[in-house]
Design an enzyme around this catalytic site. Sequence first.
Site, mmCIF file in Angstrom:
data_model
loop_
_atom_site.group_PDB
_atom_site.id
_atom_site.type_symbol
_atom_site.label_atom_id
_atom_site.label_comp_id
_atom_site.label_asym_id
_atom_site.label_seq_id
_atom_site.Cartn_x
_atom_site.Cartn_y
_atom_site.Cartn_z
ATOM 1 N N ARG A 23 -43.681 106.544 -69.718
ATOM 2 C CA ARG A 23 -42.502 106.257 -70.506
ATOM 3 C C ARG A 23 -41.859 104.792 -69.475
ATOM 4 O O ARG A 23 -41.233 105.224 -68.177
ATOM 5 C CB ARG A 23 -41.539 106.989 -70.591
ATOM 6 C CG ARG A 23 -39.846 106.303 -71.356
ATOM 7 C CD ARG A 23 -38.707 107.281 -71.054
ATOM 8 N NE ARG A 23 -38.849 108.266 -72.316
ATOM 9 C CZ ARG A 23 -38.468 109.228 -71.744
ATOM 10 N NH1 ARG A 23 -36.985 109.661 -71.529
ATOM 11 N NH2 ARG A 23 -39.361 110.772 -73.025
ATOM 12 N N HIS A 74 -40.384 110.684 -67.034
ATOM 13 C CA HIS A 74 -41.295 110.193 -67.347
ATOM 14 C C HIS A 74 -41.669 108.739 -66.983
ATOM 15 O O HIS A 74 -42.878 108.347 -67.015
ATOM 16 C CB HIS A 74 -40.959 110.102 -68.742
ATOM 17 C CG HIS A 74 -41.065 110.891 -69.815
ATOM 18 N ND1 HIS A 74 -42.921 111.303 -70.433
ATOM 19 C CD2 HIS A 74 -40.016 111.828 -69.808
ATOM 20 C CE1 HIS A 74 -41.589 112.637 -71.112
ATOM 21 N NE2 HIS A 74 -40.174 113.089 -70.345
ATOM 22 N N ASP A 86 -44.140 115.606 -73.026
ATOM 23 C CA ASP A 86 -43.629 116.051 -73.704
ATOM 24 C C ASP A 86 -44.235 116.573 -74.764
ATOM 25 O O ASP A 86 -45.093 115.983 -75.645
ATOM 26 C CB ASP A 86 -42.077 115.543 -74.588
ATOM 27 C CG ASP A 86 -41.246 114.695 -73.592
ATOM 28 O OD1 ASP A 86 -41.019 115.707 -72.602
ATOM 29 O OD2 ASP A 86 -40.170 114.004 -74.114
ATOM 30 N N GLU A 93 -35.416 121.945 -72.012
ATOM 31 C CA GLU A 93 -36.388 121.048 -73.151
ATOM 32 C C GLU A 93 -37.624 121.732 -73.466
ATOM 33 O O GLU A 93 -38.309 121.882 -72.232
ATOM 34 C CB GLU A 93 -36.390 119.735 -73.111
ATOM 35 C CG GLU A 93 -34.931 118.660 -72.922
ATOM 36 C CD GLU A 93 -35.656 117.606 -72.253
ATOM 37 O OE1 GLU A 93 -34.389 116.131 -72.963
ATOM 38 O OE2 GLU A 93 -36.463 116.988 -72.311
ATOM 39 N N HIS A 147 -40.669 120.010 -72.148
ATOM 40 C CA HIS A 147 -40.461 118.870 -70.846
ATOM 41 C C HIS A 147 -41.201 119.622 -69.916
ATOM 42 O O HIS A 147 -40.694 120.520 -69.264
ATOM 43 C CB HIS A 147 -39.052 118.298 -70.829
ATOM 44 C CG HIS A 147 -39.117 117.174 -69.558
ATOM 45 N ND1 HIS A 147 -39.045 116.429 -69.919
ATOM 46 C CD2 HIS A 147 -39.373 117.401 -68.912
ATOM 47 C CE1 HIS A 147 -38.366 115.832 -68.648
ATOM 48 N NE2 HIS A 147 -38.931 116.183 -67.917
#
Length: 224
Positions: free
Chosen positions: A93, A138, A145, A203, A206
């Site tokens: 990301r 990320h 994910d 999460e 994740h």
Amino acid sequence: MPKIYYTIPLLLSLLFFRSDTQLPSGFVYVKDYIPNIHVELRYFCSDNFVGTHIDGYEAHTCILSKAATLALQKVQKELNKQNLGLKIYDAYRPQRAVDHFRRWAKDVNDTLMKQDYYPNVAKKDLFVLQYIATQSRHSSGSTVDVTIIDLKTQKELDMGSSYDFFGEISWVAYSKLTKKQLENRQMLQRVMLNNGFRNYPKEWWHFTLRGEPFYNHYFDFPIQ
């Protein structure tokens, strides 16, 4: 299956192969190593907690460090033996995407996706509660994910909550789920942890590669 909405330029970009942009050393295109992995980058479209396409996602292309990709390859092979496979929601990301999240978070009146993604959490608390960070693992290129899908039906296994849902039901330790939902989560945790990843307690989807090669290095090259 979630509804995914694309703008016209993004939809047109899906018709073409990725560009030949040189990736930084140590990064690879995941599908070059795991051709049968499913990819559904939520930040490339509008089906995400912001409700719009996110900066830096210029193609529906999954990028990770080579080390993380090779570990993920082992996970995929193990799942394939059970007629299961991985689906990736997000991988590398760009920092500019995280900056987009930060700008969005400052506008407390923009709650377009609140009911779907954070119905029980005040938007102003998303950073404090660590659902969103000013810098993301990320962006170091070894965090992913994921969920598990049934290869026959192409459907995601029921994990008890949807991807990116901000609330206790998404925590790894949350136990008020059905027996099947708990089994599915435990399987995902087990297969990822056994192949070199560590989880994030808030999460279930994740995971970060242990010993990641670019720890605390936050890249900002666009996804192309």
